[in-house]
Design an enzyme around this catalytic site. Structure first.
Site, mmCIF file in Angstrom:
data_model
loop_
_atom_site.group_PDB
_atom_site.id
_atom_site.type_symbol
_atom_site.label_atom_id
_atom_site.label_comp_id
_atom_site.label_asym_id
_atom_site.label_seq_id
_atom_site.Cartn_x
_atom_site.Cartn_y
_atom_site.Cartn_z
ATOM 1 N N SER A 121 39.507 50.800 29.250
ATOM 2 C CA SER A 121 39.140 50.993 30.655
ATOM 3 C C SER A 121 40.315 51.583 31.428
ATOM 4 O O SER A 121 41.485 51.339 31.080
ATOM 5 C CB SER A 121 38.774 49.610 31.214
ATOM 6 N N TYR A 145 41.560 40.919 33.101
ATOM 7 C CA TYR A 145 40.619 41.818 32.409
ATOM 8 C C TYR A 145 41.362 43.044 31.877
ATOM 9 O O TYR A 145 41.273 43.390 30.697
ATOM 10 C CB TYR A 145 39.502 42.243 33.380
ATOM 11 N N LYS A 149 42.389 44.529 27.910
ATOM 12 C CA LYS A 149 42.127 45.886 27.398
ATOM 13 C C LYS A 149 43.404 46.492 26.807
ATOM 14 O O LYS A 149 43.368 47.162 25.777
ATOM 15 C CB LYS A 149 41.558 46.780 28.507
ATOM 16 N N PHE A 173 36.499 55.638 32.896
ATOM 17 C CA PHE A 173 36.726 55.574 34.335
ATOM 18 C C PHE A 173 35.488 54.916 34.974
ATOM 19 O O PHE A 173 34.974 53.967 34.416
ATOM 20 C CB PHE A 173 37.157 56.954 34.864
#
Ligand SMILES: NC(=O)c1ccc[n+]([C@@H]2O[C@H](COP(=O)([O-])OP(=O)(O)OC[C@H]3O[C@@H](n4cnc5c(N)ncnc54)[C@H](O)[C@@H]3O)[C@@H](O)[C@H]2O)c1
Length: 324
Positions: A121, A145, A149, A173
């Site tokens: 992400s 979060y 990633k 994105f």
């Protein structure tokens, strides 16, 4: 030879599962169904599984499933994805997102599956200062979060270095729209569904800050149609299987920014509902602009986004109507 799609009852995973099958690939899905919708992939085989559970591996259900279906590739979407929740429940996010990634790699080694595509992400970049964002931009996530990633990407890179898998991390994105209404994102967690929810309720869409250093003063983001995003996964899978030399980490965006006002205007046009937005104070932690440089993916994966904001607004509106 088949592809395992984890999180395949979710918004993005279901799009990819359908695209893979449309071109003739065999697809197997695992999902805990906590956030997914089974009907999105009604006629696919779906095995319910909590991928963070250690019993999945060492001869467990995940390994057995992969062997049974001769899985050579895994597209790993399954993850908790709510930024705010990750701030409140960091341990749950670390456990679910990272233990599931570790289990996927352990199972791939046991079942001798070769290729892995990992859902990353733009949140890995955190509070972006310079645009467009390159893959080499320093990683500085600002919430648990985004941290999961970053660590997931690192784990994949380490497993690749150890010769266990070949893989790529795709940094998405702002994902929007749907390829067909029934596959829509029904949660109002992002700007587009949030604006639609308010328009439908007859309420003014909210703009958080109109004093940013952008042309209309509102925040700019790179919105990518979920169908373009799904196609990037097929391109990445083909590139992995063909043995091309790959950099391994790719921004998946359009390279075009749209402001909050432009998004709201596009949604008012798509819905035919016009309500003057209400401007509130800035939210802490919102960078003024985050726009991808997607040229590495374009070059190495031979993929390019083709849909525009109008396409996203129209399909998001149609999807909302079909699912509410
Ligand atoms: N939607 C976005 O805008 C966006 C942006 C950037 C990255 N991503 C990433 O893309 C991936 C897919 O996102 P999405 O929007 O389709 O999410 P989603 O919540 O719609 O789908 C994810 C699916 O995985 C399942 N799942 C989650 N953790 C699991 C676990 N431990 N074991 C088994 N199943 C599990 C969920 O129940 C859900 O069905 C996620 O990894 C997310 O972090 C999404």
């Amino acid at each position: 030879m088949s592809t395992l799609v984890t999180g395949g009852t979710g918004y993005i995973g279901a799009h990819v599962a359908h695209l893979l099958r449309e071109r003739g690939d065999d697809v197997v899905i695992v999902d805990d169904l906590l956030n997914g919708i089974r009907e999105r992939v009604a006629d696919f085989p779906v095995t319910k599984m909590h991928l963070e559970d250690p019993s999945c591996v060492r001869g467990g259900a995940l390994v057995e499933l992969m062997k049974k279906h001769a899985v050579d590739s895994v597209i790993h979407f399954a993850a908790r994805k709510q930024v705010g929740e990750s701030v409140e429940k960091p341990a749950m996010y670390y456990r679910d997102n990272l233990a599931s990634m570790a289990n996927i790699l352990l199972a791939m080694e046991e079942a001798e599956a070769s290729y892995l595509i990992y859902s990353s992400s733009a949140s890995v970049y955190g509070d972006v200062k310079d645009n467009p964002v390159l893959e080499s931009t320093p990683l500085a996530p600002i919430n648990p979060y985004g941290e999961t990633k970053v660590y997931g990407e690192r784990l994949l890179a380490a497993a690749e270095k150890a010769g266990i898998v070949r893989g790529v991390s795709l940094r998405y994105f702002n994902v929007a729209g749907s390829a067909r209404p029934e596959l829509s994102d029904i949660q109002a967690l992002n700007l587009i569904p949030m604006v639609i929810e308010r328009l439908v309720a007859g309420k003014a869409p909210v703009i958080f800050g109109d004093d940013y250093p952008t042309p209309d003063g509102t925040c700019i983001r790179d919105y990518i149609h979920v169908l373009d995003l799904a196609k990037a996964h097929l391109a990445a899978l083909d590139a992995l299987r063909s043995g091309h030399k790959l950099s391994g980490t790719y921004n998946i965006g359009t390279g075009q920014g749209s402001s909050v006002r432009e998004v709201i205007d596009a949604l008012m046009k798509a819905s035919g509902i016009t309500i003057e937005p209400r401007v509130q104070a800035r939210r802490p932690g919102d960078p003024a602009a985050v726009v991808a440089d997607p040229s590495l993916a374009e070059e190495e994966l031979e993929w390019k986004a083709t849909c525009n904001l109008e396409d996203m607004a129209r399909s998001a509106w149609e999807g909302w109507n079909a699912t509410h």
